[in-house]
Design a protein around this motif. Structure first.
Motif, PDB file in Angstrom:
ATOM      1  N   LEU A 239       0.161  43.117 115.925  1.00  0.00           N
ATOM      2  CA  LEU A 239      -0.164  43.521 114.561  1.00  0.00           C
ATOM      3  C   LEU A 239       1.093  43.842 113.765  1.00  0.00           C
ATOM      4  CD1 LEU A 239      -3.326  45.764 115.132  1.00  0.00           C
ATOM      5  CD2 LEU A 239      -3.245  43.511 114.067  1.00  0.00           C
ATOM      6  N   ASP A 240       2.056  44.460 114.436  1.00  0.00           N
ATOM      7  CA  ASP A 240       3.319  44.766 113.762  1.00  0.00           C
ATOM      8  C   ASP A 240       4.046  43.486 113.363  1.00  0.00           C
ATOM      9  OD1 ASP A 240       5.403  46.588 112.872  1.00  0.00           O
ATOM     10  OD2 ASP A 240       6.572  45.861 114.565  1.00  0.00           O
ATOM     11  N   TYR A 241       4.041  42.471 114.260  1.00  0.00           N
ATOM     12  CA  TYR A 241       4.670  41.187 113.926  1.00  0.00           C
ATOM     13  C   TYR A 241       3.985  40.522 112.727  1.00  0.00           C
ATOM     14  CZ  TYR A 241       7.224  41.347 118.372  1.00  0.00           C
ATOM     15  OH  TYR A 241       8.058  41.699 119.397  1.00  0.00           O
ATOM     16  N   TRP A 242       2.653  40.558 112.736  1.00  0.00           N
ATOM     17  CA  TRP A 242       1.915  39.941 111.632  1.00  0.00           C
ATOM     18  C   TRP A 242       2.157  40.692 110.322  1.00  0.00           C
ATOM     19  CZ3 TRP A 242       0.193  35.293 111.178  1.00  0.00           C
ATOM     20  CH2 TRP A 242      -0.212  34.579 112.301  1.00  0.00           C
ATOM     21  N   GLN A 243       2.269  42.016 110.411  1.00  0.00           N
ATOM     22  CA  GLN A 243       2.553  42.793 109.207  1.00  0.00           C
ATOM     23  C   GLN A 243       3.931  42.440 108.649  1.00  0.00           C
ATOM     24  OE1 GLN A 243       0.378  44.821 107.681  1.00  0.00           O
ATOM     25  NE2 GLN A 243       1.873  45.036 106.029  1.00  0.00           N
ATOM     26  N   GLN A 244       4.912  42.293 109.532  1.00  0.00           N
ATOM     27  CA  GLN A 244       6.235  41.872 109.084  1.00  0.00           C
ATOM     28  C   GLN A 244       6.188  40.470 108.486  1.00  0.00           C
ATOM     29  OE1 GLN A 244       9.029  42.262 112.290  1.00  0.00           O
ATOM     30  NE2 GLN A 244       8.621  44.428 112.616  1.00  0.00           N
ATOM     31  N   TYR A 245       5.396  39.589 109.119  1.00  0.00           N
ATOM     32  CA  TYR A 245       5.289  38.213 108.612  1.00  0.00           C
ATOM     33  C   TYR A 245       4.666  38.196 107.218  1.00  0.00           C
ATOM     34  CZ  TYR A 245       3.597  33.413 108.203  1.00  0.00           C
ATOM     35  OH  TYR A 245       3.332  32.151 107.765  1.00  0.00           O
ATOM     36  N   LEU A 246       3.577  38.969 107.019  1.00  0.00           N
ATOM     37  CA  LEU A 246       2.932  39.009 105.704  1.00  0.00           C
ATOM     38  C   LEU A 246       3.841  39.621 104.651  1.00  0.00           C
ATOM     39  CD1 LEU A 246      -0.700  40.062 106.710  1.00  0.00           C
ATOM     40  CD2 LEU A 246       0.094  37.811 105.995  1.00  0.00           C
ATOM     41  N   THR A 247       4.568  40.685 105.033  1.00  0.00           N
ATOM     42  CA  THR A 247       5.497  41.301 104.090  1.00  0.00           C
ATOM     43  C   THR A 247       6.600  40.327 103.689  1.00  0.00           C
ATOM     44  OG1 THR A 247       5.075  43.453 105.113  1.00  0.00           O
ATOM     45  CG2 THR A 247       7.026  43.262 103.724  1.00  0.00           C
ATOM     46  N   THR A 248       7.128  39.598 104.682  1.00  0.00           N
ATOM     47  CA  THR A 248       8.169  38.603 104.395  1.00  0.00           C
ATOM     48  C   THR A 248       7.618  37.477 103.520  1.00  0.00           C
ATOM     49  OG1 THR A 248       9.225  39.095 106.515  1.00  0.00           O
ATOM     50  CG2 THR A 248       9.853  37.043 105.436  1.00  0.00           C
ATOM     51  N   LEU A 249       6.390  37.034 103.827  1.00  0.00           N
ATOM     52  CA  LEU A 249       5.781  35.954 103.051  1.00  0.00           C
ATOM     53  C   LEU A 249       5.537  36.381 101.607  1.00  0.00           C
ATOM     54  CD1 LEU A 249       4.645  33.087 103.202  1.00  0.00           C
ATOM     55  CD2 LEU A 249       2.426  34.074 103.806  1.00  0.00           C
ATOM     56  N   GLN A 250       5.067  37.616 101.403  1.00  0.00           N
ATOM     57  CA  GLN A 250       4.846  38.107 100.048  1.00  0.00           C
ATOM     58  C   GLN A 250       6.154  38.190  99.268  1.00  0.00           C
ATOM     59  OE1 GLN A 250       2.837  41.832 100.551  1.00  0.00           O
ATOM     60  NE2 GLN A 250       0.869  40.899 101.066  1.00  0.00           N
ATOM     61  N   ALA A 251       7.227  38.625  99.958  1.00  0.00           N
ATOM     62  CA  ALA A 251       8.519  38.710  99.284  1.00  0.00           C
ATOM     63  C   ALA A 251       9.020  37.331  98.873  1.00  0.00           C
ATOM     64  CB  ALA A 251       9.531  39.410 100.189  1.00  0.00           C
ATOM     65  N   ILE A 252       8.820  36.332  99.773  1.00  0.00           N
ATOM     66  CA  ILE A 252       9.271  34.965  99.457  1.00  0.00           C
ATOM     67  C   ILE A 252       8.472  34.392  98.295  1.00  0.00           C
ATOM     68  CG2 ILE A 252       9.415  32.623 100.373  1.00  0.00           C
ATOM     69  CD1 ILE A 252      10.005  33.819 103.093  1.00  0.00           C
ATOM     70  N   VAL A 253       7.138  34.616  98.298  1.00  0.00           N
ATOM     71  CA  VAL A 253       6.296  34.106  97.208  1.00  0.00           C
ATOM     72  C   VAL A 253       6.684  34.744  95.877  1.00  0.00           C
ATOM     73  CG1 VAL A 253       3.936  34.035  96.326  1.00  0.00           C
ATOM     74  CG2 VAL A 253       4.372  33.533  98.731  1.00  0.00           C
ATOM     75  N   ASN A 254       7.062  36.019  95.918  1.00  0.00           N
ATOM     76  CA  ASN A 254       7.466  36.719  94.692  1.00  0.00           C
ATOM     77  C   ASN A 254       8.906  36.450  94.294  1.00  0.00           C
ATOM     78  OD1 ASN A 254       4.902  37.884  94.516  1.00  0.00           O
ATOM     79  ND2 ASN A 254       5.516  39.655  95.757  1.00  0.00           N
TER      80      ASN A 254
ATOM     81  N   GLU B 142      11.593  37.229  96.050  1.00  0.00           N
ATOM     82  CA  GLU B 142      12.467  38.310  96.486  1.00  0.00           C
ATOM     83  C   GLU B 142      13.015  38.004  97.879  1.00  0.00           C
ATOM     84  OE1 GLU B 142       9.973  41.679  96.452  1.00  0.00           O
ATOM     85  OE2 GLU B 142       9.667  41.700  94.267  1.00  0.00           O
ATOM     86  N   ASN B 143      14.031  38.774  98.258  1.00  0.00           N
ATOM     87  CA  ASN B 143      14.582  38.639  99.603  1.00  0.00           C
ATOM     88  C   ASN B 143      13.666  39.316 100.615  1.00  0.00           C
ATOM     89  OD1 ASN B 143      16.901  37.249  98.817  1.00  0.00           O
ATOM     90  ND2 ASN B 143      18.008  39.144  98.388  1.00  0.00           N
ATOM     91  N   PRO B 144      13.469  38.734 101.801  1.00  0.00           N
ATOM     92  CA  PRO B 144      12.655  39.388 102.836  1.00  0.00           C
ATOM     93  C   PRO B 144      13.227  40.753 103.193  1.00  0.00           C
ATOM     94  CG  PRO B 144      13.084  37.101 103.405  1.00  0.00           C
ATOM     95  CD  PRO B 144      13.954  37.410 102.218  1.00  0.00           C
ATOM     96  N   PRO B 145      12.358  41.722 103.529  1.00  0.00           N
ATOM     97  CA  PRO B 145      12.862  43.064 103.905  1.00  0.00           C
ATOM     98  C   PRO B 145      13.837  43.036 105.065  1.00  0.00           C
ATOM     99  CG  PRO B 145      10.488  43.105 103.562  1.00  0.00           C
ATOM    100  CD  PRO B 145      10.896  41.662 103.502  1.00  0.00           C
ATOM    101  N   ALA B 146      13.604  42.132 106.046  1.00  0.00           N
ATOM    102  CA  ALA B 146      14.520  42.058 107.191  1.00  0.00           C
ATOM    103  C   ALA B 146      15.912  41.641 106.745  1.00  0.00           C
ATOM    104  CB  ALA B 146      13.985  41.080 108.234  1.00  0.00           C
ATOM    105  N   LEU B 147      15.971  40.751 105.717  1.00  0.00           N
ATOM    106  CA  LEU B 147      17.262  40.307 105.209  1.00  0.00           C
ATOM    107  C   LEU B 147      17.925  41.395 104.382  1.00  0.00           C
ATOM    108  CD1 LEU B 147      19.330  38.042 104.856  1.00  0.00           C
ATOM    109  CD2 LEU B 147      17.999  37.221 102.907  1.00  0.00           C
ATOM    110  N   GLU B 148      17.116  42.135 103.600  1.00  0.00           N
ATOM    111  CA  GLU B 148      17.683  43.200 102.782  1.00  0.00           C
ATOM    112  C   GLU B 148      18.241  44.323 103.645  1.00  0.00           C
ATOM    113  OE1 GLU B 148      14.694  44.492 100.152  1.00  0.00           O
ATOM    114  OE2 GLU B 148      14.864  42.750  98.800  1.00  0.00           O
ATOM    115  N   ALA B 149      17.599  44.543 104.818  1.00  0.00           N
ATOM    116  CA  ALA B 149      18.089  45.610 105.696  1.00  0.00           C
ATOM    117  C   ALA B 149      19.457  45.278 106.260  1.00  0.00           C
ATOM    118  CB  ALA B 149      17.100  45.856 106.833  1.00  0.00           C
ATOM    119  N   LYS B 150      19.746  43.965 106.386  1.00  0.00           N
ATOM    120  CA  LYS B 150      21.034  43.554 106.931  1.00  0.00           C
ATOM    121  C   LYS B 150      22.147  43.599 105.888  1.00  0.00           C
ATOM    122  CE  LYS B 150      18.984  40.498 110.385  1.00  0.00           C
ATOM    123  NZ  LYS B 150      18.915  39.120 110.885  1.00  0.00           N
TER     124      LYS B 150
END
Length: 286
Positions: free
Chosen positions: A94-109, A111-119
């Motif tokens: 579930l955590d992986y899917w949540q990260q995937y959905l968050t990343t997908l929403q950022a890409i559609v909008n 924006e940079n994925p949260p994992a990329l912004e953290a780096k």
């Protein structure tokens, strides 16, 4: 009076009594035992303590505890452990899917994925950056320059509206570990190569996608002339952005092992013609 009664009670405890066993016919004393009330209390107390201790040890360290009502047996405890492991796996999924959905929403909008912004380290100022060439950077530059010496500048449009009309440049040199297979829904070719090998464009075209996905890692996609599309997956690094125009043989990525569906460092290469996947091994020598 209380002290006298206490002393009298203690003396009674210490009084000796004789326990004898006689022969009923001859009245001969066969066996006797001298006891006091205090001795009897000590013997029965010690025996009770040993008995209770033995019962506790048997219950705590032997399978006899499973016969106690309400205590789980071996099967129940094993099932509890298995359920705990399954719950942990589900939480991670579930955590992986949540990260995937968050990343997908950022890409559609856009924006940079949260994992990329953290780096990204925004605390570094540009004036403090010192550009130096490392050994790896020099080797990579030399390899790219050598590969681009043979860039194809000829017109790569087909002449007979088929894939055979193209002149392809190998995306990477290596060994094919998994071939194209429509039956198993494997629409590409897996090529294992040397670590940090440069991935190049098979034809001239425009980069239509350069992103990261949970399953395939860093992916880059190029649209070519004649309704031809090439896809490069599981890269460790992308060298081009969406909208970039590339030539045949130009470096676009670095071979890697990114994404959940990878089994080791390799390039997953797909070739699509008129919206249909084709077997790249029929037209490209890897």
């Amino acid at each position: 009076m209380a002290q006298k009664e206490k002393k009298r009670y203690l003396s009674r405890l210490k009084n000796k009594y004789r326990f004898s066993i006689y022969n009923d016919q001859t009245f001969e004393e066969v066996w006797f035992l001298r006891l006091s009330r205090l001795n009897v209390m000590a013997v029965f107390g010690g025996f009770s303590f040993l008995l209770v201790s033995l019962v506790i040890v048997l219950i705590a360290f032997t399978p006899l505890r499973e016969f106690i009502p309400g205590y789980p047996d071996t099967h129940t405890r094993r099932q509890i452990v298995q359920n705990a492991l399954k719950v942990d796996s589900l939480e991670r999924k579930l955590d992986y899917w949540q990260q995937y959905l968050t990343t997908l929403q950022a890409i559609v909008n856009g924006e940079n994925p949260p994992a990329l912004e953290a780096k990204l380290d925004t605390t570094i100022r540009t004036k403090q950056i010192v550009f130096t060439k490392s050994v790896e950077d020099s080797v990579l530059r030399t390899q790219i320059e050598n590969n681009e010496q043979y860039n194809l500048s000829v017109n790569t449009s087909p002449t007979d509206n088929t894939v055979k009309g193209f002149h392809f440049f190998p995306p990477v040199r290596g060994e094919v570990t998994s071939s194209f297979n429509l039956t198993h829904s494997h629409f590409g070719t897996d090529i294992a190569s040397a670590p940090n090998e440069v991935v190049v464009a098979v034809l001239e075209g425009t980069v239509t996608m350069a992103t990261w996905t949970l399953e395939t890692g860093y992916v880059i996609q190029i649209q070519h002339n004649g309704n031809l599309l090439s896809v490069y997956k599981h890269n460790s690094k992308l060298l081009k952005k969406a909208g970039s125009h590339v030539k045949a043989g130009e470096a676009i990525a670095i071979v890697g092992n990114s994404g959940e569906l990878t089994t080791g460092p390799h390039l997953h290469f797909e070739l699509w013609f008129n919206g249909t996947p084709v077997d790249a091994e029929k037209y490209i020598v890897f």
